[in-house]
Design a protein around this motif. Structure first.
Motif, PDB file in Angstrom:
ATOM      1  N   MET A 188      -4.870 -11.961   4.817  1.00  0.00           N
ATOM      2  CA  MET A 188      -3.428 -11.898   4.706  1.00  0.00           C
ATOM      3  C   MET A 188      -2.910 -13.243   4.241  1.00  0.00           C
ATOM      4  N   GLY A 189      -1.861 -13.185   3.474  1.00  0.00           N
ATOM      5  CA  GLY A 189      -1.300 -14.396   2.923  1.00  0.00           C
ATOM      6  C   GLY A 189       0.199 -14.459   3.084  1.00  0.00           C
ATOM      7  N   TRP A 190       0.700 -15.659   2.966  1.00  0.00           N
ATOM      8  CA  TRP A 190       2.128 -15.912   2.916  1.00  0.00           C
ATOM      9  C   TRP A 190       2.476 -16.478   1.551  1.00  0.00           C
TER      10      TRP A 190
ATOM     11  N   ALA B  59      -3.070 -18.547   3.443  1.00  0.00           N
ATOM     12  CA  ALA B  59      -3.801 -17.302   3.626  1.00  0.00           C
ATOM     13  C   ALA B  59      -4.805 -17.468   4.751  1.00  0.00           C
ATOM     14  N   ILE B  60      -5.189 -16.347   5.335  1.00  0.00           N
ATOM     15  CA  ILE B  60      -6.154 -16.355   6.417  1.00  0.00           C
ATOM     16  C   ILE B  60      -7.010 -15.101   6.333  1.00  0.00           C
ATOM     17  N   ARG B  61      -8.273 -15.254   6.644  1.00  0.00           N
ATOM     18  CA  ARG B  61      -9.166 -14.112   6.731  1.00  0.00           C
ATOM     19  C   ARG B  61      -9.123 -13.540   8.136  1.00  0.00           C
TER      20      ARG B  61
ATOM     21  N   ILE C 250      -1.244 -21.379   9.523  1.00  0.00           N
ATOM     22  CA  ILE C 250      -1.340 -19.930   9.555  1.00  0.00           C
ATOM     23  C   ILE C 250      -2.346 -19.530  10.629  1.00  0.00           C
ATOM     24  N   SER C 251      -2.037 -18.487  11.359  1.00  0.00           N
ATOM     25  CA  SER C 251      -2.913 -17.999  12.408  1.00  0.00           C
ATOM     26  C   SER C 251      -2.765 -16.490  12.519  1.00  0.00           C
ATOM     27  N   ARG C 252      -3.647 -15.892  13.288  1.00  0.00           N
ATOM     28  CA  ARG C 252      -3.572 -14.448  13.438  1.00  0.00           C
ATOM     29  C   ARG C 252      -3.923 -14.024  14.855  1.00  0.00           C
TER      30      ARG C 252
END
Length: 128
Positions: free
Chosen positions: A34-36, A50-52, A70-72
């Motif tokens: 996902m990306g911003w 972006a983050i995987r 960025i985090s998830r």
């Protein structure tokens, strides 16, 4: 189908902080990223971060490196963008995006066309 909903935008003074959230629902994939991105009036939509999902690898535009994180939260299917030390030039509509394929290239993760789904965006305004 996947739906993405951003939240957390608003008005903040230069030097302040905001945290954006992007909640994903519908048909999601564990092996994706996902990306911003952000878009200022009259400007191209540009990559921010972006983050995987699985590995948590992160990638940042040079303009935000050291200021944004960025985090998830995999359990919540939510991605966050913590924005610190905000500058007026950060003013834009911020969009989250989902890549449903496992994109290996870190270069491709920075490109708009890589992403399959987009949210409606949330406005971030930084005053001087």
């Amino acid at each position: 189908q996947v739906q993405l909903v951003e939240s957390g935008g608003g008005l903040v003074q230069a030097g302040g902080s905001l945290r954006l959230s992007c909640a994903a629902s519908g048909r999601t994939f564990s092996s994706n990223a996902m990306g911003w991105f952000r878009q200022a009036p009259g400007k191209e939509r540009e990559f921010v971060a972006a983050i995987r999902w699985s590995g948590g690898n992160t990638y940042y535009a040079d303009s935000v490196k050291g200021r944004f994180t960025i985090s998830r939260d995999n359990a919540k299917n939510t991605v966050y963008l913590q924005m610190n030390s905000l500058k007026p030039e950060d003013t834009a509509v911020y969009y989250c995006a989902l890549d449903s394929d496992w994109t290996i290239s870190t270069i491709l993760l920075r490109l708009r066309d890589t992403y399959d789904y987009w949210g409606q965006g949330t406005q971030v305004t930084v005053s001087s």
